[in-house]
Design an enzyme around this catalytic site. Structure first.
Site, PDB file in Angstrom:
ATOM      1  N   GLU A 442       0.829  -1.219   0.000  1.00 10.84           N
ATOM      2  CA  GLU A 442       0.000   0.000   0.000  1.00 10.84           C
ATOM      3  C   GLU A 442       0.856   1.257   0.000  1.00 10.84           C
ATOM      4  O   GLU A 442       0.506   2.257   0.629  1.00 10.84           O
ATOM      5  CB  GLU A 442      -0.894   0.001   1.240  1.00 10.84           C
ATOM      6  CG  GLU A 442      -2.366  -0.037   1.019  1.00 10.84           C
ATOM      7  CD  GLU A 442      -2.817   0.007  -0.411  1.00 10.84           C
ATOM      8  OE1 GLU A 442      -3.199  -1.066  -0.907  1.00 10.84           O
ATOM      9  OE2 GLU A 442      -2.803   1.074  -1.037  1.00 10.84           O
TER      10      GLU A 442
HETATM   11  C1  LIG Z   1       2.306  -9.703   0.322  1.00 11.59           C
HETATM   12  C2  LIG Z   1       2.139  -8.587  -0.646  1.00 11.59           C
HETATM   13  C3  LIG Z   1       0.865  -8.216  -1.026  1.00 11.59           C
HETATM   14  C4  LIG Z   1       0.686  -7.197  -1.968  1.00 11.59           C
HETATM   15  N1  LIG Z   1      -0.580  -6.876  -2.400  1.00 11.59           N
HETATM   16  C5  LIG Z   1      -0.725  -6.059  -3.479  1.00 11.59           C
HETATM   17  C6  LIG Z   1      -1.990  -5.886  -4.101  1.00 11.59           C
HETATM   18  O1  LIG Z   1      -3.002  -6.425  -3.658  1.00 11.59           O
HETATM   19  N2  LIG Z   1      -2.064  -5.111  -5.212  1.00 11.59           N
HETATM   20  C7  LIG Z   1      -0.981  -4.489  -5.737  1.00 11.59           C
HETATM   21  O2  LIG Z   1      -1.105  -3.816  -6.759  1.00 11.59           O
HETATM   22  N3  LIG Z   1       0.250  -4.597  -5.151  1.00 11.59           N
HETATM   23  C8  LIG Z   1       0.402  -5.386  -4.048  1.00 11.59           C
HETATM   24  N4  LIG Z   1       1.631  -5.541  -3.460  1.00 11.59           N
HETATM   25  C9  LIG Z   1       2.763  -4.814  -3.994  1.00 11.59           C
HETATM   26  C10 LIG Z   1       3.265  -3.732  -3.034  1.00 11.59           C
HETATM   27  O3  LIG Z   1       2.361  -2.667  -2.983  1.00 11.59           O
HETATM   28  C11 LIG Z   1       4.679  -3.327  -3.497  1.00 11.59           C
HETATM   29  O4  LIG Z   1       5.537  -4.401  -3.136  1.00 11.59           O
HETATM   30  C12 LIG Z   1       5.150  -2.043  -2.872  1.00 11.59           C
HETATM   31  O5  LIG Z   1       4.405  -0.956  -3.373  1.00 11.59           O
HETATM   32  C13 LIG Z   1       6.638  -1.767  -3.126  1.00 11.59           C
HETATM   33  O6  LIG Z   1       6.975  -1.960  -4.479  1.00 11.59           O
HETATM   34  P1  LIG Z   1       8.231  -2.895  -4.823  1.00 11.59           P
HETATM   35  O7  LIG Z   1       8.043  -4.180  -4.111  1.00 11.59           O
HETATM   36  O8  LIG Z   1       8.390  -2.926  -6.277  1.00 11.59           O
HETATM   37  O9  LIG Z   1       9.465  -2.183  -4.160  1.00 11.59           O
HETATM   38  P2  LIG Z   1      10.324  -1.004  -4.810  1.00 11.59           P
HETATM   39  O10 LIG Z   1       9.424   0.028  -5.380  1.00 11.59           O
HETATM   40  O11 LIG Z   1      11.361  -1.589  -5.674  1.00 11.59           O
HETATM   41  O12 LIG Z   1      11.000  -0.391  -3.514  1.00 11.59           O
HETATM   42  C14 LIG Z   1      12.159  -0.948  -2.883  1.00 11.59           C
HETATM   43  C15 LIG Z   1      12.645   0.024  -1.816  1.00 11.59           C
HETATM   44  O13 LIG Z   1      13.005   1.276  -2.423  1.00 11.59           O
HETATM   45  C16 LIG Z   1      12.260   2.339  -1.868  1.00 11.59           C
HETATM   46  N5  LIG Z   1      11.929   3.295  -2.914  1.00 11.59           N
HETATM   47  C17 LIG Z   1      11.424   3.016  -4.150  1.00 11.59           C
HETATM   48  N6  LIG Z   1      11.248   4.162  -4.832  1.00 11.59           N
HETATM   49  C18 LIG Z   1      11.607   5.169  -4.024  1.00 11.59           C
HETATM   50  C19 LIG Z   1      11.667   6.580  -4.156  1.00 11.59           C
HETATM   51  N7  LIG Z   1      11.246   7.205  -5.251  1.00 11.59           N
HETATM   52  N8  LIG Z   1      12.117   7.295  -3.112  1.00 11.59           N
HETATM   53  C20 LIG Z   1      12.509   6.692  -1.976  1.00 11.59           C
HETATM   54  N9  LIG Z   1      12.499   5.363  -1.795  1.00 11.59           N
HETATM   55  C21 LIG Z   1      12.056   4.614  -2.804  1.00 11.59           C
HETATM   56  C22 LIG Z   1      11.027   1.705  -1.248  1.00 11.59           C
HETATM   57  O14 LIG Z   1      10.503   2.482  -0.173  1.00 11.59           O
HETATM   58  C23 LIG Z   1      11.568   0.357  -0.780  1.00 11.59           C
HETATM   59  O15 LIG Z   1      12.164   0.492   0.480  1.00 11.59           O
HETATM   60  C24 LIG Z   1       1.824  -6.519  -2.486  1.00 11.59           C
HETATM   61  C25 LIG Z   1       3.106  -6.887  -2.071  1.00 11.59           C
HETATM   62  C26 LIG Z   1       3.266  -7.925  -1.181  1.00 11.59           C
HETATM   63  C27 LIG Z   1       4.669  -8.324  -0.803  1.00 11.59           C
END
Ligand SMILES: Cc1cc2nc3c(=O)[nH]c(=O)nc-3n(C[C@H](O)[C@H](O)[C@H](O)COP(=O)(O)OP(=O)(O)OC[C@H]3O[C@@H](n4cnc5c(N)ncnc54)[C@H](O)[C@@H]3O)c2cc1C
Length: 595
Positions: A442
């Protein structure tokens, strides 16, 4: 193993004494939600979640959901029966609009019911949370036809909803998504693309699953501006509005996760069969990101609630253990008998830290939800606007402060158990494992902190924050009128000065274009803000308890004051410890060699 006992007196106290339920219940449309009726409703809800949903928490964790050989997700044993009872009970739609079959309760009451669901079984509750998000998106942005076809079934829980954004290359940066939507002559679209991490993306509990999918129409500009939202049903509705043909998408796999094992986290390939999944535009083309925020803001409050829910559950569990586990003698005691660990000051510190933070989170959640009611139903335009901005400010804090605390408090819950906390059989570890996702999904907590500093702090030139600080300061004088609360008053005054100082410093960095300096301090600022809000609301709790509302026992009220004082005197002072970190700037982060 402890059983979940809904803290009903506490729920009612915070609703009435801190969140002002009586005032909300006088608003247009909420007259049936007077405090006495709400207490009865919560009593019923608590019984349901404790007796029907919570017993599946452990078994659901152990068994997990799985994908069968036909590509259908299978939920753990007992979930089907419990879900049927859930739909019959009406709890999923308790605060949904009555015109779609909901209970029409205020949001502030709806969050208490959701909190009980999450405390009883977080993995299970996620199905309901995302369905509610889908209800709001369709209700606000859908066409009349869409509302009449989908809303009643979603409100009742007969069909479930998902929020389908994330792709392998589009996580925090949703604007990078590549899923394509191709317009058809009949006005529908065909969706092609792979989504990952989709919570409850499939299950065997309902006759249909309604995905709200973000995708890019042909020729749409890059980034978030080019995104549209589509409703994609698992089974396309026939001419009678009943689930018919299976839509063209496939559940490719389920993720193996640290926690929330019962919640199926799906990889979904839309258009896997080549035809494209049939989808219907929700709102206008290119408005998808804005419309998805309707779901996301509600879901952010819902996820913040998970920090509270798991802290409550971990606290109840740890307290039960601490009362039973006999180990060690009090230093200086004459007796050579060992005592239950609850008698040791350090164990009491851990338990009281859990209890006080949990109560502070609950106050913040209900006060935020109160603004959610008042932003629509307050009598004047000014008040509605004020509460809309207040909720917008509080949303990232509810989401991130509460979920960070959830991890910390469930970790403390393990610590209270000693070695028995680290092994699975006591159950303490599950709360910790389950809690760990909440700071990630989220919008990660880092993204929430950026939202707070870059978007919420500058609103109305900082006036939304300064008005809140002024409102919080008024409570200091009230605390000073009570001898036993003067130390709390001093700590709250200092903490508010610290918050004003960091807010000004960050605002100046933004004005002078030193954005990275502001971003370097964003996460500790959010923690500071949450901690101070907790202090303000626990002060209100203490003052309300001092006034001695007659529906509560003197013992309960004395305990409220003690816990509030613990927050004010032991936990709140930590807020000012963050001032130096927040204002340290970006230099060392930028110059570090991280290779
Ligand atoms: C169990 C689970 C359930 C989920 N359910 C859903 C769902 O129902 N629907 C859905 O659409 N998604 C879902 N997600 C996805 C979830 O919302 C994303 O994993 C989350 O938004 C982070 O994206 P990412 O994993 O690609 O991490 P990344 O975006 O790659 O981030 C990695 C790290 O870098 C940091 N970061 C990234 N960009 C920036 C920036 N611009 N500035 C500062 N820091 C940054 C982040 O804070 C994080 O610490 C789910 C994920 C999991 C694990």
């Amino acid at each position: 193993m402890s059983r979940y006992v809904p803290p009903l007196e506490e729920h009612n106290f915070v609703l009435n004494q801190v969140a002002g339920l009586e005032e909300i219940s006088k608003l247009n449309g909420y007259q049936h939600a007077d405090p006495a009726t709400v207490a009865t409703i919560l009593d019923e809800a608590g019984r349901f979640f404790a007796e029907v949903i919570e017993p599946l928490n452990r078994s659901g964790d152990e068994e997990g959901s799985r994908l069968d050989e036909t590509g259908q997700v299978r939920t753990p044993a007992g979930f089907g029966d419990a879900y049927r009872k859930l739909v019959e009970s009406g709890w999923p739609g308790a605060h949904a609009p009555a015109e779609w079959g909901g209970g029409g309760l205020p949001y502030v009451v709806g969050v208490v019911i959701q909190e009980m669901f999450k405390t009883a079984n977080m993995a299970f509750s996620l199905a309901g949370m995302l369905t509610q998000g889908a209800v709001e998106a369709v209700h606000i942005h859908g066409t009349d036809e869409m509302r009449s076809l989908y809303l009643e079934k979603l409100v009742s829980g007969e069909w479930s909803g998902t929020m389908t954004l994330t792709e392998p290359e589009a996580g925090s940066d949703v604007g990078s998504l590549r899923t394509k939507a191709v317009r058809q002559d009949d006005g529908s679209y065909r969706i092609f693309g792979t989504k990952i991490f989709i919570t409850w993306g499939d299950q065997d509990l309902t006759d249909n699953v309604i995905h709200l999918v973000l995708a890019r129409t042909e020729g749409a500009p890059p980034g978030t501006r080019g995104i549209s939202m589509f409703l994609v049903p698992k089974f396309i509705l026939d001419e009678h509005g009943e689930p018919g043909e299976r839509n063209d998408y496939k559940i490719v796999s389920l993720e193996h996760k640290l926690g929330i094992h019962a919640s199926p986290t799906c990889v979904v390939a839309f258009g896997d069969g080549g035809e494209g999944a049939v989808g219907y535009l929700v709102g206008d083309e290119m408005e998808g990101m804005r419309n998805m925020f309707t779901m996301m803001n509600a879901a952010r409050i819902g996820v913040g609630m998970e920090g509270l829910a798991l802290s409550e559950r971990a606290y109840q569990h740890a307290l039960t253990y601490a009362l039973e586990r006999v180990q060690g003698r009090p230093i200086g005691a004459e007796s050579t008998e060992s005592v239950p660990i609850v008698e040791h000051p350090d164990v009491r510190r851990m338990l009281l830290t859990m209890k006080a933070n949990t109560e502070a989170m609950r106050c913040l959640l209900y006060v935020a939800a109160r603004s959610g009611d008042l932003m629509f139903h307050a009598e004047s335009d000014d008040e509605r606007e004020r509460h809309s901005k207040r909720l917008a400010l509080l949303t990232p804090i509810v989401k991130a402060w509460m979920t960070d605390l959830g991890v910390e408090m469930t970790s403390l819950g393990i610590q209270v158990h000693g070695g028995m906390g680290y092994v699975e059989e006591t159950g303490a570890a599950q709360y910790y494992r389950d809690s760990r996702i909440a700071p990630i999904y989220e919008g990660t907590n880092g993204i929430q902190a950026m939202d707070l500093v870059l978007r919420k702090l500058p609103t109305d030139n900082g006036a939304v924050v300064t008005d809140l600080i002024a409102e919080m300061s008024a409570v200091v004088f009230e605390l000073e009128e009570h001898d036993d609360l003067t130390r709390f008053a001093t700590e709250l005054a200092k903490a508010l000065e610290g918050l004003a100082e960091t807010s000004t410093w960050l605002g100046q960095r933004l004005s002078s274009g030193e954005i990275d300096d502001a971003l370097a301090g964003a996460t500790p600022y959010l923690t500071q803000f949450g901690t101070v809000l907790g202090g303000w609301l626990m002060a209100q709790s203490a003052l309300a308890a001092k006034a001695g509302p007659s529906e509560h026992s003197p013992e309960f009220l004395a305990e409220k004051i003690n816990t509030a004082r613990f927050y004010g005197e032991h936990l709140l002072p930590r807020a000012n410890g963050l001032v130096a970190t927040i204002t340290a700037g970006n230099d060392l982060l930028a110059s570090a060699t991280l290779s």
